[in-house]
Scaffold this motif. Structure first.
Motif, PDB file in Angstrom:
ATOM      1  N   LEU A 161       0.745  -1.096  -0.283  1.00  0.00           N
ATOM      2  CA  LEU A 161      -0.268   0.053  -0.332  1.00  0.00           C
ATOM      3  C   LEU A 161       1.029   1.109  -0.217  1.00  0.00           C
ATOM      4  O   LEU A 161       0.195   2.253  -0.291  1.00  0.00           O
ATOM      5  N   ALA A 162       2.051   1.068   0.823  1.00  0.00           N
ATOM      6  CA  ALA A 162       2.467   2.602   1.071  1.00  0.00           C
ATOM      7  C   ALA A 162       2.411   2.959  -0.724  1.00  0.00           C
ATOM      8  O   ALA A 162       3.159   4.329  -0.610  1.00  0.00           O
ATOM      9  N   PRO A 163       3.551   2.322  -1.552  1.00  0.00           N
ATOM     10  CA  PRO A 163       3.770   3.368  -2.535  1.00  0.00           C
ATOM     11  C   PRO A 163       2.530   2.925  -3.456  1.00  0.00           C
ATOM     12  O   PRO A 163       2.426   4.194  -4.560  1.00  0.00           O
ATOM     13  N   VAL A 164       1.697   2.210  -3.373  1.00  0.00           N
ATOM     14  CA  VAL A 164       0.242   2.127  -3.965  1.00  0.00           C
ATOM     15  C   VAL A 164      -0.414   4.116  -4.157  1.00  0.00           C
ATOM     16  O   VAL A 164      -0.747   4.633  -4.579  1.00  0.00           O
ATOM     17  N   VAL A 165      -0.317   4.281  -2.321  1.00  0.00           N
ATOM     18  CA  VAL A 165      -1.108   5.172  -2.109  1.00  0.00           C
ATOM     19  C   VAL A 165       0.001   6.232  -2.354  1.00  0.00           C
ATOM     20  O   VAL A 165      -0.532   7.369  -2.896  1.00  0.00           O
ATOM     21  N   GLN A 166       1.077   6.530  -2.796  1.00  0.00           N
ATOM     22  CA  GLN A 166       1.570   7.226  -2.965  1.00  0.00           C
ATOM     23  C   GLN A 166       1.582   7.986  -4.667  1.00  0.00           C
ATOM     24  O   GLN A 166       1.010   8.944  -5.238  1.00  0.00           O
ATOM     25  N   MET A 167       1.456   6.729  -4.728  1.00  0.00           N
ATOM     26  CA  MET A 167       1.083   6.757  -6.672  1.00  0.00           C
ATOM     27  C   MET A 167      -0.097   7.459  -6.918  1.00  0.00           C
ATOM     28  O   MET A 167      -0.880   7.993  -7.377  1.00  0.00           O
ATOM     29  N   LEU A 168      -1.135   6.645  -6.035  1.00  0.00           N
ATOM     30  CA  LEU A 168      -2.572   7.828  -5.671  1.00  0.00           C
ATOM     31  C   LEU A 168      -2.985   8.867  -5.688  1.00  0.00           C
ATOM     32  O   LEU A 168      -3.754   9.586  -6.438  1.00  0.00           O
ATOM     33  N   ILE A 169      -1.470   9.240  -4.447  1.00  0.00           N
ATOM     34  CA  ILE A 169      -1.908  10.866  -4.349  1.00  0.00           C
ATOM     35  C   ILE A 169      -1.699  11.668  -5.740  1.00  0.00           C
ATOM     36  O   ILE A 169      -2.004  12.874  -5.844  1.00  0.00           O
ATOM     37  N   GLU A 170      -0.602  11.054  -6.231  1.00  0.00           N
ATOM     38  CA  GLU A 170      -0.010  11.766  -6.902  1.00  0.00           C
ATOM     39  C   GLU A 170      -0.590  11.999  -8.449  1.00  0.00           C
ATOM     40  O   GLU A 170      -1.276  13.008  -9.071  1.00  0.00           O
ATOM     41  N   HIS A 171      -1.461  11.307  -8.523  1.00  0.00           N
ATOM     42  CA  HIS A 171      -2.321  11.037  -9.857  1.00  0.00           C
ATOM     43  C   HIS A 171      -4.037  11.468  -9.574  1.00  0.00           C
ATOM     44  O   HIS A 171      -4.554  11.643 -10.288  1.00  0.00           O
ATOM     45  N   TYR A 172      -4.550  10.709  -8.859  1.00  0.00           N
ATOM     46  CA  TYR A 172      -5.580  11.981  -8.154  1.00  0.00           C
ATOM     47  C   TYR A 172      -5.565  12.724  -6.623  1.00  0.00           C
ATOM     48  O   TYR A 172      -6.823  12.616  -6.613  1.00  0.00           O
ATOM     49  N   SER A 173      -4.639  12.514  -6.071  1.00  0.00           N
ATOM     50  CA  SER A 173      -5.056  13.877  -5.576  1.00  0.00           C
ATOM     51  C   SER A 173      -5.377  13.069  -3.981  1.00  0.00           C
ATOM     52  O   SER A 173      -5.223  12.132  -3.975  1.00  0.00           O
ATOM     53  N   TRP A 174      -4.631  13.974  -2.744  1.00  0.00           N
ATOM     54  CA  TRP A 174      -5.248  12.678  -1.059  1.00  0.00           C
ATOM     55  C   TRP A 174      -6.423  12.822  -1.780  1.00  0.00           C
ATOM     56  O   TRP A 174      -6.757  11.490  -0.681  1.00  0.00           O
ATOM     57  N   ARG A 175      -7.865  13.164  -1.743  1.00  0.00           N
ATOM     58  CA  ARG A 175      -8.457  13.117  -1.848  1.00  0.00           C
ATOM     59  C   ARG A 175      -9.567  11.989  -2.753  1.00  0.00           C
ATOM     60  O   ARG A 175      -9.934  10.724  -2.167  1.00  0.00           O
ATOM     61  N   GLY A 176      -8.920  11.448  -3.438  1.00  0.00           N
ATOM     62  CA  GLY A 176      -9.590  10.885  -4.079  1.00  0.00           C
ATOM     63  C   GLY A 176      -9.000   9.269  -3.999  1.00  0.00           C
ATOM     64  O   GLY A 176      -8.928   8.317  -3.769  1.00  0.00           O
ATOM     65  N   ALA A 177      -7.568   9.322  -3.184  1.00  0.00           N
ATOM     66  CA  ALA A 177      -6.851   8.285  -3.084  1.00  0.00           C
ATOM     67  C   ALA A 177      -7.540   7.670  -1.315  1.00  0.00           C
ATOM     68  O   ALA A 177      -7.941   6.782  -1.132  1.00  0.00           O
ATOM     69  N   LEU A 178      -7.821   8.833  -0.811  1.00  0.00           N
ATOM     70  CA  LEU A 178      -9.079   8.154  -0.007  1.00  0.00           C
ATOM     71  C   LEU A 178     -10.039   7.215  -0.111  1.00  0.00           C
ATOM     72  O   LEU A 178     -10.741   6.706   0.413  1.00  0.00           O
ATOM     73  N   LEU A 179     -10.933   7.830  -1.664  1.00  0.00           N
ATOM     74  CA  LEU A 179     -11.803   7.532  -1.231  1.00  0.00           C
ATOM     75  C   LEU A 179     -11.524   5.729  -2.007  1.00  0.00           C
ATOM     76  O   LEU A 179     -12.346   4.992  -1.486  1.00  0.00           O
ATOM     77  N   ILE A 180     -10.466   6.191  -2.557  1.00  0.00           N
ATOM     78  CA  ILE A 180      -9.790   4.269  -3.197  1.00  0.00           C
ATOM     79  C   ILE A 180     -10.172   3.415  -1.973  1.00  0.00           C
ATOM     80  O   ILE A 180     -10.161   2.141  -2.262  1.00  0.00           O
ATOM     81  N   LEU A 181      -9.156   4.237  -1.294  1.00  0.00           N
ATOM     82  CA  LEU A 181      -8.976   3.441   0.200  1.00  0.00           C
ATOM     83  C   LEU A 181     -10.008   2.824   0.811  1.00  0.00           C
ATOM     84  O   LEU A 181     -11.050   2.063   1.874  1.00  0.00           O
ATOM     85  N   GLY A 182     -11.082   3.878   1.117  1.00  0.00           N
ATOM     86  CA  GLY A 182     -12.833   3.567   1.754  1.00  0.00           C
ATOM     87  C   GLY A 182     -13.244   2.420   0.544  1.00  0.00           C
ATOM     88  O   GLY A 182     -13.772   1.139   1.451  1.00  0.00           O
ATOM     89  N   GLY A 183     -12.941   1.590  -0.471  1.00  0.00           N
ATOM     90  CA  GLY A 183     -13.238   1.067  -1.641  1.00  0.00           C
ATOM     91  C   GLY A 183     -12.605  -0.173  -0.915  1.00  0.00           C
ATOM     92  O   GLY A 183     -13.592  -1.221  -0.457  1.00  0.00           O
ATOM     93  N   LEU A 184     -11.432   0.092  -0.554  1.00  0.00           N
ATOM     94  CA  LEU A 184     -10.904  -1.020  -0.892  1.00  0.00           C
ATOM     95  C   LEU A 184     -10.856  -1.881   0.961  1.00  0.00           C
ATOM     96  O   LEU A 184     -11.711  -3.393   1.477  1.00  0.00           O
ATOM     97  N   VAL A 185     -10.963  -1.013   1.900  1.00  0.00           N
ATOM     98  CA  VAL A 185     -11.234  -1.380   3.510  1.00  0.00           C
ATOM     99  C   VAL A 185     -12.866  -1.561   3.589  1.00  0.00           C
ATOM    100  O   VAL A 185     -12.985  -2.682   4.532  1.00  0.00           O
ATOM    101  N   SER A 186     -13.642  -1.701   2.191  1.00  0.00           N
ATOM    102  CA  SER A 186     -15.241  -2.260   2.388  1.00  0.00           C
ATOM    103  C   SER A 186     -15.032  -3.401   2.103  1.00  0.00           C
ATOM    104  O   SER A 186     -15.656  -4.682   2.361  1.00  0.00           O
ATOM    105  N   ASN A 187     -14.070  -4.529   2.472  1.00  0.00           N
ATOM    106  CA  ASN A 187     -13.601  -5.739   1.800  1.00  0.00           C
ATOM    107  C   ASN A 187     -13.701  -5.738   3.509  1.00  0.00           C
ATOM    108  O   ASN A 187     -14.217  -7.714   2.795  1.00  0.00           O
ATOM    109  N   LEU A 188     -14.163  -5.366   4.141  1.00  0.00           N
ATOM    110  CA  LEU A 188     -13.745  -6.072   5.793  1.00  0.00           C
ATOM    111  C   LEU A 188     -15.014  -6.940   5.761  1.00  0.00           C
ATOM    112  O   LEU A 188     -15.202  -7.688   6.331  1.00  0.00           O
ATOM    113  N   CYS A 189     -16.327  -6.184   5.649  1.00  0.00           N
ATOM    114  CA  CYS A 189     -17.719  -7.143   5.209  1.00  0.00           C
ATOM    115  C   CYS A 189     -17.626  -8.817   4.797  1.00  0.00           C
ATOM    116  O   CYS A 189     -17.739  -9.358   5.603  1.00  0.00           O
ATOM    117  N   VAL A 190     -16.708  -8.611   4.040  1.00  0.00           N
ATOM    118  CA  VAL A 190     -16.182 -10.059   3.853  1.00  0.00           C
ATOM    119  C   VAL A 190     -16.389 -10.801   4.255  1.00  0.00           C
ATOM    120  O   VAL A 190     -15.871 -11.786   4.027  1.00  0.00           O
TER     121      VAL A 190
END
Length: 483
Positions: A161-190
């Protein structure tokens, strides 16, 4: 009916089978909770620049996530014990995902304190403790290895996640990175759906104690007529309320154990120092001239070596020659981690920071895998879920306070030296507390053994003296009779 009775009957820990699915579920839980929490430090500089705030103000976000995760750990244990671990993890996954999604719309740091800090941290708390406790229920002989694999999720997750989050921040800004992390964390329900409950023979053989002073009996109540129906219902309600009270008292009976109290004190020191390097390693690397990509890569190194520490220490402490010395292995790993922190201020290049990341990551993985194992060794499997809730609760206040204190030290001194020294001192104090108590008890055990041996020797000498006295008397009587 026969199948239902078979399901409800107590069983021994399977040490395999569906237990490996529990390990897999716990692995993903640690990825989505602890690894995501660690990666929040990558947003540190972005939040500072966007909201124009200092170190101590921004550090409250990370500390609130950690604090809520640990502060509400007993709530996760409570829901897991009284409803089910499935319900706790699914509910926690939903709350954490919503918190990250809402954080992507933040307009101030105070908004992030509420959504990213409180809401996401609460969701992580409901997931973390029940998932870890379930591994201890399914494993006994290979418990350390199972926990090593399950807890390695934080390391693997950080590495990826560390390099992926850095890449997400560069491409989608910190707002987009947090939004994508929210989708990832939803897998906790599974993951929650995988946590199938079982009843162990240890729990089945430990029924609720019946106290005659509490005023209820296990004998069935018999109604003698319609007039007694209300009295019967009231008696049942009173009995049920007293039974629930006794169950709650029994769940936290381990709080009276001296060994657990010492372990709890050690955990307080540990929590005061272990989070600071994860919060300030990336800012420190940037401050000494390391590039953004290399600074994020240091977190990846921490993560991948963390995996090695999780699994190798888990496997080693399951061996017969080390099984009795798990607490000593825990002390060594925490103490070595503290020593690493004292050397950080001497490291000013990426090449020198890499060895630190390797050593710190290895010993971090080692002690993280051993926390639930050492706790289980002290309190037993029956109390493990409640004990882990208390253990992680003890991490809450240090997690809340130590990052802002570290940030205040950076703002005051202008360097990171005092912050890393504070971390090292706290970690070494944690190890020394357990070490001191262990040495004292070892000396007391030796003294008791000496006294026991001395008493046994004195008894043997007394018996021999009695034997010879009796023999001499018998000989005297024989000689007298002969004369």
């Amino acid at each position: 009916m026969a199948q239902e009775r078979k399901k409800k009957a107590g069983v021994l820990p399977p040490d395999g089978g569906w237990g490996w699915m529990i390990v897999a579920g716990c692995f993903v839980v640690t990825v989505c909770t602890r690894a995501v929490t660690r990666c929040i430090s990558i947003f540190f500089v972005e939040f500072q620049v966007h909201f124009a705030r200092d170190y101590s103000g921004t550090a409250w976000i990370h500390s609130l996530v950690d604090c809520m995760t640990m502060l509400c750990a007993p709530l996760g244990s409570l829901i897991g014990n009284h409803l089910s671990c499935r319900v706790a993890v699914i509910l926690g996954g939903f709350l954490a995902s919503i918190g990250l999604v809402l954080s992507s719309f933040a307009t101030s740091l105070e908004y992030l304190y509420l959504t990213l800090g409180v809401l996401t941290g609460l969701g992580f708390a409901l997931c973390y403790t029940p998932a870890i406790a379930m591994v201890g229920v399914y494993f006994c002989e290979r418990k350390s290895l199972a926990y090593g694999i399950a807890m390695s999720g934080s390391g693997i997750g950080t590495f990826i996640l560390a390099p992926v989050v850095q890449m997400l921040i560069e491409h989608y800004s910190w707002r987009g990175a947090l939004l994508i992390l929210g989708g990832l964390v939803s897998n906790l329900c599974v993951c929650g759906a995988l946590l199938r409950p079982i009843t162990l023979k240890e729990e089945e053989a430990c029924p609720l104690p019946v106290d005659s002073e509490c005023g209820y009996s296990t004998k069935p109540l018999v109604a003698v007529g319609p007039a007694n129906e209300k009295h019967l219902v009231a008696s049942r309600q009173q009995r049920n309320s007293k039974q629930r009270c006794l169950q709650s008292m029994q769940e936290y009976h381990f709080l009276l154990m001296p060994d657990f109290l010492v372990l709890a004190g050690s955990f307080l020191f540990l929590a005061s120092g272990c989070s600071l390097p994860f919060v300030y390693l990336v800012p420190y690397a940037l401050d000494v001239g390391v590039s953004h990509h290399h600074a994020a890569f240091l977190m990846s190194i921490l993560g991948v070596i963390d995996i090695v520490g999780n699994i190798t220490f888990g496997w080693l402490t399951d061996r017969r020659f080390l099984k009795k010395y798990r607490s000593i292995c825990y002390m060594v790993s925490v103490g070595m981690e503290g020593l690493c922190c004292f050397f950080i201020p001497l490291l000013h290049t990426f090449e020198l920071l890499v060895p630190f990341s390797v050593l710190y990551g290895y010993f971090d993985g080692a002690y993280v895998a051993l926390i639930p194992v050492v706790t289980s060794d002290v309190v037993g499997t029956t109390y493990l879920s409640s004990a882990l809730g208390v253990v992680y609760f003890l991490h809450a206040i240090p997690y809340l306070v130590s990052p802002p204190i570290g940030g205040w030290l950076v703002d005051t001194t202008g360097t990171y030296t005092a912050t890393f020294f504070l971390s090292g001192f706290a970690l070494i104090s944690s190890a020394l507390l357990l070490c001191t108590v262990t040495v004292i008890r070892h000396c007391q055990r030796i003294q008791r053994n000496r006294q026991s041996n001395k008493t046994t020797l004195e008894q043997c000498e007394a018996q021999q003296a009695d034997f010879y006295t009796t023999k001499n008397k018998d000989l005297l009587i024989v000689n007298t009779a002969t004369s």
